[in-house]
Scaffold this active site. Structure first.
Site, PDB file in Angstrom:
ATOM      1  N   LYS A  39       0.827  -1.184   0.000  1.00 12.03           N
ATOM      2  CA  LYS A  39       0.000   0.000   0.000  1.00 12.03           C
ATOM      3  C   LYS A  39       0.878   1.257   0.000  1.00 12.03           C
ATOM      4  O   LYS A  39       0.391   2.353  -0.227  1.00 12.03           O
ATOM      5  CB  LYS A  39      -0.903   0.012   1.255  1.00 12.03           C
ATOM      6  CG  LYS A  39      -1.783  -1.215   1.374  1.00 12.03           C
ATOM      7  CD  LYS A  39      -2.459  -1.235   2.747  1.00 12.03           C
ATOM      8  CE  LYS A  39      -3.153  -2.565   2.960  1.00 12.03           C
ATOM      9  NZ  LYS A  39      -3.568  -2.713   4.367  1.00 12.03           N
ATOM     10  N   GLY A  40       2.142   1.052   0.291  1.00  5.55           N
ATOM     11  CA  GLY A  40       3.030   2.177   0.585  1.00  5.55           C
ATOM     12  C   GLY A  40       3.225   3.151  -0.554  1.00  5.55           C
ATOM     13  O   GLY A  40       3.499   4.330  -0.332  1.00  5.55           O
ATOM     14  N   GLU A  91       7.685   2.173  -6.216  1.00  8.03           N
ATOM     15  CA  GLU A  91       7.880   1.663  -4.850  1.00  8.03           C
ATOM     16  C   GLU A  91       7.981   2.833  -3.874  1.00  8.03           C
ATOM     17  O   GLU A  91       8.452   3.915  -4.249  1.00  8.03           O
ATOM     18  CB  GLU A  91       9.208   0.881  -4.774  1.00  8.03           C
ATOM     19  CG  GLU A  91       9.091  -0.596  -5.101  1.00  8.03           C
ATOM     20  CD  GLU A  91       8.681  -1.419  -3.886  1.00  8.03           C
ATOM     21  OE1 GLU A  91       8.046  -0.865  -2.964  1.00  8.03           O
ATOM     22  OE2 GLU A  91       8.988  -2.618  -3.883  1.00  8.03           O
ATOM     23  N   ASP A  92       7.588   2.592  -2.626  1.00  8.44           N
ATOM     24  CA  ASP A  92       7.801   3.607  -1.597  1.00  8.44           C
ATOM     25  C   ASP A  92       9.260   3.642  -1.149  1.00  8.44           C
ATOM     26  O   ASP A  92       9.878   4.694  -1.069  1.00  8.44           O
ATOM     27  CB  ASP A  92       6.868   3.386  -0.398  1.00  8.44           C
ATOM     28  CG  ASP A  92       6.911   1.957   0.155  1.00  8.44           C
ATOM     29  OD1 ASP A  92       7.616   1.092  -0.415  1.00  8.44           O
ATOM     30  OD2 ASP A  92       6.234   1.702   1.171  1.00  8.44           O
ATOM     31  N   ASP A  95      14.863  -1.230   0.498  1.00 14.28           N
ATOM     32  CA  ASP A  95      15.679  -1.437   1.696  1.00 14.28           C
ATOM     33  C   ASP A  95      16.734  -2.503   1.351  1.00 14.28           C
ATOM     34  O   ASP A  95      17.762  -2.196   0.749  1.00 14.28           O
ATOM     35  CB  ASP A  95      14.716  -1.860   2.813  1.00 14.28           C
ATOM     36  CG  ASP A  95      15.371  -2.028   4.159  1.00 14.28           C
ATOM     37  OD1 ASP A  95      16.535  -1.654   4.312  1.00 14.28           O
ATOM     38  OD2 ASP A  95      14.724  -2.559   5.091  1.00 14.28           O
ATOM     39  N   LYS A 123      17.213   3.137   0.816  1.00 16.44           N
ATOM     40  CA  LYS A 123      18.103   2.853   1.959  1.00 16.44           C
ATOM     41  C   LYS A 123      19.298   2.079   1.423  1.00 16.44           C
ATOM     42  O   LYS A 123      19.457   0.889   1.679  1.00 16.44           O
ATOM     43  CB  LYS A 123      17.362   1.993   3.002  1.00 16.44           C
ATOM     44  CG  LYS A 123      16.454   2.743   3.945  1.00 16.44           C
ATOM     45  CD  LYS A 123      15.934   1.827   5.047  1.00 16.44           C
ATOM     46  CE  LYS A 123      15.060   2.583   6.022  1.00 16.44           C
ATOM     47  NZ  LYS A 123      14.401   1.707   7.009  1.00 16.44           N
ATOM     48  N   PHE A 144      14.050   4.215  10.739  1.00 14.47           N
ATOM     49  CA  PHE A 144      12.724   3.738  10.336  1.00 14.47           C
ATOM     50  C   PHE A 144      11.832   4.942  10.099  1.00 14.47           C
ATOM     51  O   PHE A 144      11.633   5.781  10.972  1.00 14.47           O
ATOM     52  CB  PHE A 144      12.122   2.822  11.408  1.00 14.47           C
ATOM     53  CG  PHE A 144      10.924   2.068  10.914  1.00 14.47           C
ATOM     54  CD1 PHE A 144      11.072   0.900  10.183  1.00 14.47           C
ATOM     55  CD2 PHE A 144       9.641   2.552  11.142  1.00 14.47           C
ATOM     56  CE1 PHE A 144       9.968   0.223   9.693  1.00 14.47           C
ATOM     57  CE2 PHE A 144       8.528   1.880  10.649  1.00 14.47           C
ATOM     58  CZ  PHE A 144       8.696   0.711   9.930  1.00 14.47           C
ATOM     59  N   ASP A 151       4.271   2.883   6.720  1.00 18.67           N
ATOM     60  CA  ASP A 151       3.512   2.617   7.941  1.00 18.67           C
ATOM     61  C   ASP A 151       4.389   2.082   9.071  1.00 18.67           C
ATOM     62  O   ASP A 151       5.473   1.551   8.862  1.00 18.67           O
ATOM     63  CB  ASP A 151       2.411   1.589   7.665  1.00 18.67           C
ATOM     64  CG  ASP A 151       2.979   0.181   7.512  1.00 18.67           C
ATOM     65  OD1 ASP A 151       3.894   0.000   6.679  1.00 18.67           O
ATOM     66  OD2 ASP A 151       2.526  -0.736   8.227  1.00 18.67           O
ATOM     67  N   ARG A 157       0.257   5.930   7.512  1.00 20.42           N
ATOM     68  CA  ARG A 157       0.533   6.091   6.078  1.00 20.42           C
ATOM     69  C   ARG A 157       0.051   7.449   5.582  1.00 20.42           C
ATOM     70  O   ARG A 157       0.530   7.946   4.575  1.00 20.42           O
ATOM     71  CB  ARG A 157      -0.193   5.007   5.269  1.00 20.42           C
ATOM     72  CG  ARG A 157       0.313   3.594   5.495  1.00 20.42           C
ATOM     73  CD  ARG A 157      -0.325   2.654   4.474  1.00 20.42           C
ATOM     74  NE  ARG A 157      -0.197   1.254   4.825  1.00 20.42           N
ATOM     75  CZ  ARG A 157       0.865   0.504   4.555  1.00 20.42           C
ATOM     76  NH1 ARG A 157       1.886   1.022   3.928  1.00 20.42           N
ATOM     77  NH2 ARG A 157       0.896  -0.775   4.901  1.00 20.42           N
TER      78      ARG A 157
END
Ligand code: IMP
Length: 192
Positions: A39-40, A91-92, A95, A123, A144, A151, A157
């Protein structure tokens, strides 16, 4: 306070508008499919697409995660046939790169005309798998982050800016304190 705003809404809007202009120029004469990872990626994709002009298709897919090694599968597939299409995966955050690596491998089997990735956040120092990133908003450290699609435990969010959780233990004791900081009086009405 265990959280701090690291990118404010105006800075986000400016960076996303720049990316949208760059992507629109790169895809000139083509009609790309923006494929958002739920959902990001929703706020980022919404703002990106509105900065790109009319010739854009939009779809989403959802993932499921299992095990402790970052393994992923498709929980909800996109409806758009991407064979022969120019696909931009949105993509949000990238990582370790495991999620993106899986998705790119899967989407390649569907034979798009081209496949590229736009991520709001990178990241990079945490990368386990090397993945190509054609467009990225910001490179960040290993803190984070929450807000603008990201989220914590399904929450936050919808924060308009990006916030870093500085002290996770303190934050977990009173996560609603953040809602109060961001939304003021309205924060009080957030159900537990
Ligand atoms: P990767 O497979 O390790 O690249 O994981 C990417 C996913 O991890 C993202 O789609 C997010 O769901 C999650 N993630 C990684 N870092 C953060 C963060 O700082 N905040 C919220 N979610 C994160």
């Amino acid at each position: 306070m265990s959280v701090t705003e690291v990118v404010d809404p105006a800075t986000l809007a400016g960076r996303v508008a720049d990316l949208a202009a760059q992507i629109a120029a790169d895809y000139q004469g083509r009609q790309p499919v923006l494929l958002g990872v739920l959902k990001g990626a929703v706020p980022f994709l919404a703002d990106l697409s509105r900065g790109m002009g009319p010739r854009v298709d939009i779809d989403f897919l959802g993932l499921t995660r299992f095990g402790t090694e970052g393994r992923v599968g498709i929980a909800m597939d996109s409806a758009t046939s991407i064979a022969g299409r120019h696909v931009l995966l949105v993509e949000d955050i990238v990582d370790t790169g495991l999620t993106l690596s899986y998705l790119l491998g899967l989407l390649q089997t569907r034979e798009p005309a081209s496949l590229a990735t736009a991520t709001l956040l990178d990241k990079r120092t945490r990368r386990i798998v090397d993945v190509p990133l054609e467009y990225r908003g910001f490179e960040i450290g290993d803190e984070f982050l929450i807000g603008y699609g990201l989220d914590w435990d399904g929450r936050f969010r919808n924060l308009p800016g990006l916030w870093a959780i500085l002290d996770l233990a303190e934050f977990q004791d009173d996560p609603s304190g953040l809602a109060h900081v961001v939304f003021g009086e309205r924060g009080d009405r957030v159900a537990p």
